[in-house]
Design an enzyme around this catalytic site. Sequence first.
Site, PDB file in Angstrom:
ATOM      1  N   LYS A  43       0.053   4.151  -0.419  1.00 10.68           N
ATOM      2  CA  LYS A  43      -0.686   5.311   0.127  1.00 10.68           C
ATOM      3  C   LYS A  43      -0.409   6.540  -0.731  1.00 10.68           C
ATOM      4  O   LYS A  43      -0.316   6.454  -1.953  1.00 10.68           O
ATOM      5  CB  LYS A  43      -0.298   5.552   1.593  1.00 10.68           C
TER       6      LYS A  43
ATOM      7  N   GLU B 109      -6.297  -4.906  10.704  1.00  7.16           N
ATOM      8  CA  GLU B 109      -5.298  -3.858  10.936  1.00  7.16           C
ATOM      9  C   GLU B 109      -5.648  -3.080  12.201  1.00  7.16           C
ATOM     10  O   GLU B 109      -6.469  -2.161  12.160  1.00  7.16           O
ATOM     11  CB  GLU B 109      -5.283  -2.875   9.755  1.00  7.16           C
TER      12      GLU B 109
ATOM     13  N   GLU C 290      -7.372   4.797   7.541  1.00  5.41           N
ATOM     14  CA  GLU C 290      -7.077   6.207   7.206  1.00  5.41           C
ATOM     15  C   GLU C 290      -8.259   6.838   6.485  1.00  5.41           C
ATOM     16  O   GLU C 290      -8.559   8.021   6.670  1.00  5.41           O
ATOM     17  CB  GLU C 290      -5.791   6.285   6.371  1.00  5.41           C
TER      18      GLU C 290
ATOM     19  N   GLY D 100       1.570   2.364  10.880  1.00  2.00           N
ATOM     20  CA  GLY D 100       2.514   3.466  10.717  1.00  2.00           C
ATOM     21  C   GLY D 100       3.221   3.880  11.998  1.00  2.00           C
ATOM     22  O   GLY D 100       3.828   4.943  12.062  1.00  2.00           O
TER      23      GLY D 100
ATOM     24  N   HIS E  27     -10.047   1.249   4.565  1.00  2.00           N
ATOM     25  CA  HIS E  27      -8.786   1.435   5.294  1.00  2.00           C
ATOM     26  C   HIS E  27      -9.033   2.444   6.416  1.00  2.00           C
ATOM     27  O   HIS E  27      -9.769   3.416   6.240  1.00  2.00           O
ATOM     28  CB  HIS E  27      -7.700   1.949   4.339  1.00  2.00           C
TER      29      HIS E  27
ATOM     30  N   SER F 295       2.532  -2.009  10.706  1.00  2.00           N
ATOM     31  CA  SER F 295       3.962  -2.043  11.040  1.00  2.00           C
ATOM     32  C   SER F 295       4.630  -3.382  10.732  1.00  2.00           C
ATOM     33  O   SER F 295       5.472  -3.861  11.495  1.00  2.00           O
ATOM     34  CB  SER F 295       4.176  -1.644  12.506  1.00  2.00           C
TER      35      SER F 295
ATOM     36  N   ASN G 106       0.856  -1.184   0.000  1.00  2.00           N
ATOM     37  CA  ASN G 106       0.000   0.000   0.000  1.00  2.00           C
ATOM     38  C   ASN G 106       0.897   1.241   0.000  1.00  2.00           C
ATOM     39  O   ASN G 106       1.407   1.650   1.038  1.00  2.00           O
ATOM     40  CB  ASN G 106      -0.896  -0.040   1.249  1.00  2.00           C
TER      41      ASN G 106
HETATM   42  P1  PGA Z   1       2.182   0.416   7.859  1.00  2.00           P
HETATM   43  O1  PGA Z   1       0.753   0.618   7.138  1.00  2.00           O
HETATM   44  O2  PGA Z   1       2.758  -0.845   7.305  1.00  2.00           O
HETATM   45  O3  PGA Z   1       2.952   1.630   7.499  1.00  2.00           O
HETATM   46  O4  PGA Z   1       1.889   0.288   9.317  1.00  2.00           O
HETATM   47  C1  PGA Z   1      -0.122  -0.451   7.006  1.00  2.00           C
HETATM   48  C2  PGA Z   1      -1.379  -0.005   6.346  1.00  2.00           C
HETATM   49  O5  PGA Z   1      -1.761   1.147   6.442  1.00  2.00           O
HETATM   50  O6  PGA Z   1      -2.042  -0.785   5.676  1.00  2.00           O
END
Ligand code: PGA
Length: 256
Positions: free
Chosen positions: A12, A170, A100, A176, A98, A216, A10
């Site tokens: 992003k 998640e 976010e 993140g 997601h 992460s 991803n």
């Molecule tokens: P990350 O993001 O690996 O940076 O924690 C995971 C995600 O948002 O799917």
Amino acid sequence: MSERPIIVANWKLGLDHNQSLVLAGQIANDARELTANAHIILSPSATSLSKVVQEFGDPAPVSFCVQNVYSEVIGPFTGETSIAAAQQLGCRYMIAGHSERRRLFGETDEGVAKKTKLAIQFGVTPIVCVGETYEERQSGQAEIVVSNELKMALGNLEVNENQQVLIAYEPIWAIGTGQAIHPDQARLMAMVIRQQLVDMFPDPIVQNFILIYGGSVDANNIRDFVDGRVIRGVLVGGASQNFDDFKALVLAATNK
Ligand code: PGA
């Protein structure tokens, strides 16, 4: 679907267009080695999808995923992305819900359900994200929150025997932050998710749901999560956005 671990990259909004093409080119160059280890699903930003797909030739050794679409296919919706267009560009996957998007852009459970249904109509595999906040976990609500998200996203969904659906667990506080959940806790939640799916879908359709973990994940911990049975893959943000980290992660997925 092969038994290779699934790795959804991803990107992003972590890369601009030029950076996306550079990374795609690097992955394409090493595609043979990388895809021997994992089923790689690249999710660039919508504006770079078309060019990223072109980096890989046809048939592409990797799959492509759109990070989000609107819940309607066509119409006066300025600024939105259409599932039809994404599918035509070569996306076989779509991320729905997601955290976010839920947190920053007001994505609702109803919207997630609509997009998930739409993806299936277009023969696109939805990757439905669910997960609890830190407070919800601390107060013992994590399992209820995740079960409810599943019920709302998948409640009226008709899944046929050839249609896969990916569920990405998640935990929001792990995204993140560099702080992944303990693998045992992820596996425990995977059991809860599996049970919820069994309650909602008949056998053998329930086997079409594939669980992955996100939050992460990096080269050091991917093997702790992907066990090939309960958790079949990962959704990776940060560690998928530069080539060295990504390659190390993919190679670590199968311990090579
Ligand atoms: P990350 O993001 O690996 O940076 O924690 C995971 C995600 O948002 O799917």
